[in-house]
Design a protein around this motif. Structure first.
Motif, PDB file in Angstrom:
ATOM      1  N   THR A   6     -20.940  -9.586  25.249  1.00 28.93           N
ATOM      2  CA  THR A   6     -19.978  -8.806  26.028  1.00 28.93           C
ATOM      3  C   THR A   6     -20.603  -8.438  27.369  1.00 28.93           C
ATOM      4  OG1 THR A   6     -19.035  -7.864  24.018  1.00 28.93           O
ATOM      5  CG2 THR A   6     -18.573  -6.719  26.090  1.00 28.93           C
ATOM      6  N   THR A   7     -19.813  -8.553  28.413  1.00 23.55           N
ATOM      7  CA  THR A   7     -20.320  -8.265  29.751  1.00 23.55           C
ATOM      8  C   THR A   7     -19.681  -7.010  30.329  1.00 23.55           C
ATOM      9  OG1 THR A   7     -18.659  -9.721  30.741  1.00 23.55           O
ATOM     10  CG2 THR A   7     -20.811 -10.675  30.226  1.00 23.55           C
ATOM     11  N   TYR A   8     -20.439  -6.361  31.189  1.00 27.14           N
ATOM     12  CA  TYR A   8     -19.984  -5.140  31.852  1.00 27.14           C
ATOM     13  C   TYR A   8     -20.334  -5.227  33.331  1.00 27.14           C
ATOM     14  CZ  TYR A   8     -19.828  -3.444  27.055  1.00 27.14           C
ATOM     15  OH  TYR A   8     -19.558  -3.306  25.711  1.00 27.14           O
ATOM     16  N   TYR A   9     -19.479  -4.626  34.143  1.00 27.65           N
ATOM     17  CA  TYR A   9     -19.693  -4.626  35.586  1.00 27.65           C
ATOM     18  C   TYR A   9     -19.329  -3.260  36.149  1.00 27.65           C
ATOM     19  CZ  TYR A   9     -19.696  -9.664  34.879  1.00 27.65           C
ATOM     20  OH  TYR A   9     -19.978 -10.937  34.439  1.00 27.65           O
ATOM     21  N   SER A  10     -20.069  -2.866  37.161  1.00 29.35           N
ATOM     22  CA  SER A  10     -19.690  -1.670  37.885  1.00 29.35           C
ATOM     23  C   SER A  10     -18.461  -1.984  38.742  1.00 29.35           C
ATOM     24  CB  SER A  10     -20.838  -1.190  38.773  1.00 29.35           C
ATOM     25  OG  SER A  10     -21.101  -2.154  39.791  1.00 29.35           O
ATOM     26  N   ASP A  11     -17.770  -0.958  39.140  1.00 33.91           N
ATOM     27  CA  ASP A  11     -16.582  -1.154  39.977  1.00 33.91           C
ATOM     28  C   ASP A  11     -16.941  -1.835  41.289  1.00 33.91           C
ATOM     29  OD1 ASP A  11     -14.997   1.994  39.024  1.00 33.91           O
ATOM     30  OD2 ASP A  11     -15.039   0.033  38.051  1.00 33.91           O
ATOM     31  N   SER A  12     -18.141  -1.584  41.774  1.00 34.24           N
ATOM     32  CA  SER A  12     -18.539  -2.106  43.082  1.00 34.24           C
ATOM     33  C   SER A  12     -18.733  -3.624  43.093  1.00 34.24           C
ATOM     34  CB  SER A  12     -19.820  -1.414  43.554  1.00 34.24           C
ATOM     35  OG  SER A  12     -20.877  -1.647  42.646  1.00 34.24           O
ATOM     36  N   VAL A  13     -18.945  -4.223  41.917  1.00 35.54           N
ATOM     37  CA  VAL A  13     -19.200  -5.670  41.884  1.00 35.54           C
ATOM     38  C   VAL A  13     -18.203  -6.428  41.015  1.00 35.54           C
ATOM     39  CG1 VAL A  13     -21.654  -5.211  42.204  1.00 35.54           C
ATOM     40  CG2 VAL A  13     -20.790  -5.702  39.905  1.00 35.54           C
ATOM     41  N   ASN A  14     -17.381  -5.708  40.289  1.00 34.75           N
ATOM     42  CA  ASN A  14     -16.428  -6.355  39.388  1.00 34.75           C
ATOM     43  C   ASN A  14     -15.525  -7.316  40.157  1.00 34.75           C
ATOM     44  OD1 ASN A  14     -15.219  -6.826  36.900  1.00 34.75           O
ATOM     45  ND2 ASN A  14     -13.701  -5.216  37.184  1.00 34.75           N
ATOM     46  N   GLY A  15     -15.430  -8.527  39.638  1.00 32.95           N
ATOM     47  CA  GLY A  15     -14.616  -9.544  40.287  1.00 32.95           C
ATOM     48  C   GLY A  15     -15.388 -10.424  41.251  1.00 32.95           C
ATOM     49  N   ARG A  16     -16.583  -9.997  41.619  1.00 36.02           N
ATOM     50  CA  ARG A  16     -17.397 -10.789  42.554  1.00 36.02           C
ATOM     51  C   ARG A  16     -18.669 -11.317  41.909  1.00 36.02           C
ATOM     52  NH1 ARG A  16     -19.730  -8.313  46.748  1.00 36.02           N
ATOM     53  NH2 ARG A  16     -19.846  -6.273  45.705  1.00 36.02           N
ATOM     54  N   PHE A  17     -19.208 -10.572  40.961  1.00 28.44           N
ATOM     55  CA  PHE A  17     -20.459 -10.946  40.302  1.00 28.44           C
ATOM     56  C   PHE A  17     -20.173 -11.402  38.867  1.00 28.44           C
ATOM     57  CE2 PHE A  17     -23.591  -8.039  42.828  1.00 28.44           C
ATOM     58  CZ  PHE A  17     -23.057  -8.513  44.016  1.00 28.44           C
ATOM     59  N   THR A  18     -21.004 -12.338  38.398  1.00 29.81           N
ATOM     60  CA  THR A  18     -20.883 -12.814  37.030  1.00 29.81           C
ATOM     61  C   THR A  18     -22.265 -12.881  36.401  1.00 29.81           C
ATOM     62  OG1 THR A  18     -18.944 -14.152  37.598  1.00 29.81           O
ATOM     63  CG2 THR A  18     -20.062 -14.648  35.519  1.00 29.81           C
ATOM     64  N   ILE A  19     -22.418 -12.236  35.260  1.00 32.98           N
ATOM     65  CA  ILE A  19     -23.682 -12.264  34.538  1.00 32.98           C
ATOM     66  C   ILE A  19     -23.577 -13.268  33.395  1.00 32.98           C
ATOM     67  CG2 ILE A  19     -23.031 -10.400  32.949  1.00 32.98           C
ATOM     68  CD1 ILE A  19     -25.961  -9.404  33.109  1.00 32.98           C
TER      69      ILE A  19
END
Length: 126
Positions: free
Chosen positions: A57-70
């Motif tokens: 499961t992946t998680y992203y901060s609002d500041s990078v969500n949609g732009r970064f992929t782990i």
């Protein structure tokens, strides 16, 4: 000896992409969640992305969500962070970290992580 080595940072222009890599050794990667954190100049460290070990499961901060992929490759003991549409606000030192029991309720909290790498500098010019 546990080591996490982040690499792939550099100087890019606004709108460009970078892919960071985190090489992990000394632990069984399958047992650990991996997080990416960054420290902007003059600011505090912030959690920006994490990937769990059990179900990826992946998680992203609002500041990078949609732009970064782990992503992670347990066989290669590598974790990656693909960063797209970079902006000057993404400038900072990026760290990867491994956490043994990172709760899904707080996947981006630095205190939940046990081992830290040295960091790689990302600079985005305007």
């Amino acid at each position: 000896d546990v080591q996490l080595q982040a690499s792939g940072g550099g100087l890019v222009q606004t709108g460009e992409s970078l892919k960071l890599s985190c090489a992990v050794s000394g632990i069984t990667l399958e047992d650990y969640a991996i997080g990416w954190f960054r420290r902007p100049p003059g600011d505090e460290r912030e959690g920006i992305s994490s990937i769990m070990n059990i179900d990826s499961t992946t998680y992203y901060s609002d500041s990078v969500n949609g732009r970064f992929t782990i992503s992670r490759d347990n066989a290669k003991k590598m974790v990656y962070l693909q960063m797209n549409a970079l902006s000057p606000e993404d400038t900072g030192v990026y760290y990867c970290a491994a956490g043994f029991r990172v709760p899904k309720a707080s996947p981006l909290q630095p205190r939940r992580y046990d081992y830290w790498g040295q960091g790689t500098l990302v600079t985005v010019s305007s």
